[in-house]
Write an enzyme that holds these catalytic residues in place. Structure first.
Site, PDB file in Angstrom:
ATOM      1  N   ASP A   1       0.877  -1.165   0.000  1.00 52.66           N
ATOM      2  CA  ASP A   1       0.000   0.000   0.000  1.00 52.66           C
ATOM      3  C   ASP A   1       0.912   1.211   0.000  1.00 52.66           C
ATOM      4  OD1 ASP A   1      -1.659   2.156   0.607  1.00 52.66           O
ATOM      5  OD2 ASP A   1      -2.908   1.005   1.995  1.00 52.66           O
TER       6      ASP A   1
ATOM      7  N   ASN B   1       2.797   2.104 -10.708  1.00 54.95           N
ATOM      8  CA  ASN B   1       1.539   2.178 -11.440  1.00 54.95           C
ATOM      9  C   ASN B   1       0.357   2.571 -10.563  1.00 54.95           C
ATOM     10  OD1 ASN B   1      -0.517   1.292 -13.590  1.00 54.95           O
ATOM     11  ND2 ASN B   1      -0.966  -0.085 -11.896  1.00 54.95           N
TER      12      ASN B   1
ATOM     13  N   SER C   1       2.557   7.782 -15.775  1.00 55.31           N
ATOM     14  CA  SER C   1       1.962   9.106 -15.699  1.00 55.31           C
ATOM     15  C   SER C   1       0.640   9.083 -16.464  1.00 55.31           C
ATOM     16  CB  SER C   1       2.940  10.150 -16.252  1.00 55.31           C
ATOM     17  OG  SER C   1       2.400  11.444 -16.168  1.00 55.31           O
TER      18      SER C   1
ATOM     19  N   TYR D   1      -5.920  15.767 -10.115  1.00 55.34           N
ATOM     20  CA  TYR D   1      -5.234  14.713 -10.857  1.00 55.34           C
ATOM     21  C   TYR D   1      -4.150  15.319 -11.741  1.00 55.34           C
ATOM     22  CZ  TYR D   1      -4.615  10.571 -13.812  1.00 55.34           C
ATOM     23  OH  TYR D   1      -4.088   9.499 -14.500  1.00 55.34           O
TER      24      TYR D   1
ATOM     25  N   LYS E   1      -0.090  14.564 -11.502  1.00 52.95           N
ATOM     26  CA  LYS E   1       0.669  14.007 -12.624  1.00 52.95           C
ATOM     27  C   LYS E   1       1.711  15.005 -13.154  1.00 52.95           C
ATOM     28  CE  LYS E   1      -1.059   9.884 -12.764  1.00 52.95           C
ATOM     29  NZ  LYS E   1      -0.232   8.715 -12.382  1.00 52.95           N
TER      30      LYS E   1
END
Length: 277
Positions: A55, A82, A133, A147, A151
């Site tokens: 985690d 990922n 990404s 988000y 990124k």
């Protein structure tokens, strides 16, 4: 020749699971990590896949997963970061706790994982880090400001880190998928910040129309993204970025890179206005 070993975070579904299978089928050992490994079935029955808990919000589980992978396969050659998700919603409606969690998973979790694996890579004199990404790390869209921010942070961090680690024979790569046919969109919609602020309603309605249009485009499959990750891991180059998506997605990225800044911004504004009508 010994098989190489790769550790993949977020391997319970989507791109992560597809990548675990793709690497395993191509002769690699895979440390397939996820928050709830007890729920995994079809990865666990393969001899060259170790399913274990990781985690990214719990650093101790990162250390233990790396140790388990080394104990099982002898070494780890590469890591794929990922694990991630997208926080939807207008910024004003997103809580500070949601902001923190978005960065905990998409940015700080990646940093924790890299920090944990680097001593092993330095000891071996080589290693590879592949960070997943998104097109959202290169251009922005409404309702995903958090988000986008996570990124963009990941992109800047990865690029700068690549310079630092190149001197140690450790390669950093970034894979940038466009839309994919995974449960990412469903998961992100479940994370939508739905606090009612009526002033935003006209814009939100237009933005959802735009997203519905994007959903109708040809999407890359998780398997196609997995193949791109495998190519990045095995092409023998120090290429930093790998784009995977349809031509519209690639054109968006190219426009962001090639058009003068304000010209690009105005073109996006005009595109959104059509959905406000």
């Amino acid at each position: 020749m010994m098989s190489k070993t790769i550790l993949i975070t977020g391997a319970s579904s989507g791109i992560g699971k597809a990548a675990a299978l793709h690497f395993a089928e191509n002769g690699w050992n895979v440390v397939a990590t996820m928050r709830n490994p007890e729920k995994e079935t079809n990865l666990a029955d393969r001899d060259n896949i170790l399913v274990t808990r990781l985690d990214v919000q719990v650093p101790a589980t990162i250390e233990s997963a790396i140790s388990a992978g080394i104990a099982r396969f002898g070494a780890i050659d590469a890591v794929v970061n990922n694990a991630g998700y997208g926080q939807y919603g207008v910024f004003e409606a997103i809580t500070p706790e949601q902001v923190q969690t978005q960065f905990d998973v998409n940015v700080f979790g990646v940093m924790h994982t890299i920090r944990a694996i680097l001593p092993h890579f330095r000891e071996r004199g080589e290693g590879m880090i592949i960070n997943i990404s998104s097109g959202a790390g290169r251009f922005t869209l409404p309702l995903i400001s958090l988000y986008n921010a996570s990124k963009f942070a990941l992109e800047g961090f990865s690029e700068a880190l690549s310079f630092e680690l190149a001197a140690l024979n450790i390669t950093v790569k970034i894979v940038e998928p466009g839309g994919t046919t995974t449960n990412f969109i469903k998961t992100s919609e479940e994370q939508y910040a739905g606090k009612a602020i009526p002033d935003y309603d006209p814009f939100i309605g237009a933005a959802f129309k735009m997203f519905d249009n994007l959903k109708g485009m040809q999407l890359a499959t998780a398997e196609e993204v997995a193949a791109t990750i495998f190519a990045a891991a095995t092409d023998g180059t120090d290429t930093l970025r790998y784009l995977i998506g349809n031509e519209d997605f690639k054109q968006r990225v190219n426009n962001r890179l090639s058009l003068p800044d304000q010209e690009y911004i105005e073109s996006i504004k005009r595109a959104y206005l059509q959905y406000m009508k």
